[in-house]
Design a protein around this motif. Sequence first.
Motif, PDB file in Angstrom:
ATOM      1  N   LYS A  64       0.616  -1.143  -0.038  1.00  0.00           N
ATOM      2  CA  LYS A  64       0.072  -0.140  -0.109  1.00  0.00           C
ATOM      3  C   LYS A  64       0.993   1.282   0.050  1.00  0.00           C
ATOM      4  O   LYS A  64       0.522   2.086  -0.638  1.00  0.00           O
TER       5      LYS A  64
ATOM      6  N   ASP B 201       0.779   4.200  -2.827  1.00  0.00           N
ATOM      7  CA  ASP B 201       0.097   5.401  -2.346  1.00  0.00           C
ATOM      8  C   ASP B 201       1.101   6.700  -2.336  1.00  0.00           C
ATOM      9  O   ASP B 201       0.624   7.417  -2.831  1.00  0.00           O
TER      10      ASP B 201
ATOM     11  N   GLN C 154      -4.966  -1.406  -5.235  1.00  0.00           N
ATOM     12  CA  GLN C 154      -5.040  -0.455  -4.270  1.00  0.00           C
ATOM     13  C   GLN C 154      -6.610  -0.491  -3.542  1.00  0.00           C
ATOM     14  O   GLN C 154      -6.517  -0.523  -2.218  1.00  0.00           O
TER      15      GLN C 154
END
Lengths: 372, 346
Positions: free
Chosen positions: A137, A141, A210
């Motif tokens: 992540k 991100d 995601q």
Amino acid sequence: MKVTVERAQLLKSLGHVHRVVERRNTIPILGNVLVRAEQGRLSLKATDLDLEVTETLPAEAAQPGATTVPAHMFYDIVRKLPDGSQIVLESDGERAVLAIRAGRSRFTLQTLPESDFPDLAAGEMGHAFALPAADVKRLIDRTQFAISTEETRYYLNGIYLHSADSAGTATLRAVATDGHRLAQVELPLPSGAAGMPGVIVPRKTVGEVQRLIEDSEISIGIELSTNKIRFTIGNVVLTSKLIDGTFPDYGRVIPQNNDKELVVDKHEFEAAVDRVSTISSERGRAVKLALSAGKLVLTVTNPDSGSATEELEVEYASDALDIGFNSRYLLDIAAQIEGEAAVLKLADPGSPTLIHDRDAKGALYVLMPMRV
Amino acid sequence: MSARKVETEIELPRPRDTVALIGHHDAEAQLLEAYRSGRIAHAWLLSGPQGIGKATLAYRMARFVLAYPDPMSPAVQQATSLALPENHPVLHHVAAGSHGGLLTLERTVNDKGTLRTIITVDEARETIGFFGSTSAGEGWRVCVVDTVDELNANAANALLKVIEEPPQRSLFLLVSHSPARVLATIQSRCRRLPLRPLPSHEVVQAASIAAGIDPDDPTLQQAAAAAEGSVSRALTLLGGDALGLHQRTTALLESLPNVDPRALHALGDALSGTDRVALATFIDGIERWIALRLHQGDVNADLPRLARLAEVWEKINRAARDTETFNLERKPLVFSVFGLLAEATR
């Protein structure tokens, strides 16, 4: 095929896979989801020919088999069935329909043969490793914002995932750039990833991964070859094509000798840039940073509407410097800072600036200045 | 010579579904030989009249390459044709349009539900993303353009961009009815593969498979004879009374310049209504006839006559287009066409 499945579980899984299917499809079979009943489980598969998502869920398969039905319609039906109901899916080889029964509701959906359904997952994957979901992540991100949307340089339309050497330690590194800014995040190289090829993971795949990470405690399996990448997230398996191109030698644009160091409080800085950028026009979003000892003055001048100025107290001890940046890009990068303060390393108004987190390691950003 | 598409009520078989290839053994052998050598040209221009099996050959090649990605494998080295074993998964995937290694550019249906007349630039630009990502199969990315004549200028240039700098293991199969009109910059990057019209017995064979008719059927024989080597034309003639119409038109053309007005009235009556196939068959017959005259004529001896004929051809074309567009009465068209022709051939 005959299979009984819990409505809530089916709805959740269909929710994952049906997103991949595009609403308007010129090729009928690509609008369908593959439903396959096997011993004790049901698997659902959807694809857009660039990526493929398969999810397996527990089910009572009275009779194994497989067929395909329109994905969005199937999803809508299951969504509208009462919560807590048991859904029975049944098809016989004779007629090309799938019967859906739950409580007193009955549906039949037209099917297309399973043999027409594409298979992306075939082929050998040379490298396999596992990463905690939180790490995957973070890789995504922190870099996603910098992915280019320009189609002519298609090799920038994704995140470049590769192994690299960072001051003597092997790392797994994710890089994205659009030519104006660059984001780089790295983690210690997981075992099994040594010798992996550098791959460019397309934007759509990145977004899909995601969204599929709902629980950041789990471990995610990653397999890759020069052609494909596969993520195993719980009982969801996502296989995707890669971008076939050479990612530019980004190392050359990361400045090494920027000597002027500016430390700003992340929240103060972000809020101040946001405030002054209100005045900027759609086209020129430039914000001027005027630096002097211990002080930063942010200025935006828009000849059509007016101007804005804000002063910040910062840690800065080098010579005075005026430099301009796109306020949008500055805000994007400020949003990536996890700690309390950001460190900006500057050289001169015409050279790229290096930005990183004062408190967290492993991530760095490069931003090109604007002429103001 | 005419870019007009013959509209038809008979469902013509789609090349992507058609597994059997009738004729064109030389062309097939050339493709196989090139693939086997391991150094196949990345772009091919398959040209020839409409309906002879160009796209069928293109899809056959595409399927073969997608099924056997390694040209050095024994399956390829020992192959005698581009046929795949029955029930090979690639057959299903290509027919359903769901093979990740194959991109097809063809005219699509617009929002109003009608077939576009061109392939748009946005569709042609799909090639950028397709060739910019890795293959879904074992490495080959194949693009079939059916046909390259239907690309508009922008779309052709978008396609050119990718043909200019193809990635490894990519193959373009461009189908064209009029190769000379293809963008010169595209032509120069393609290996040409001209296909000839099929001999009559092969048209019979192909049409009987496609329409499910007995090859000894006399109507089929006649349609094939009138089809000038094109299977799609033969199939069109088989629909409704198209064949009868074609024969009547031809008979009247042969009687020029002294045409029986009663026969013209009868032909006009047969054409009345809104049947698009009938009108298309009539115009097609006329155009073929003129084309034949233009080809056979001796340029040195007959120049003024040929020029007149070419002029008439253009006038007829325009009149036919107007009749179709504005849905005009067709009998006057029949009379004006034969009037013009009678004058030109006198």
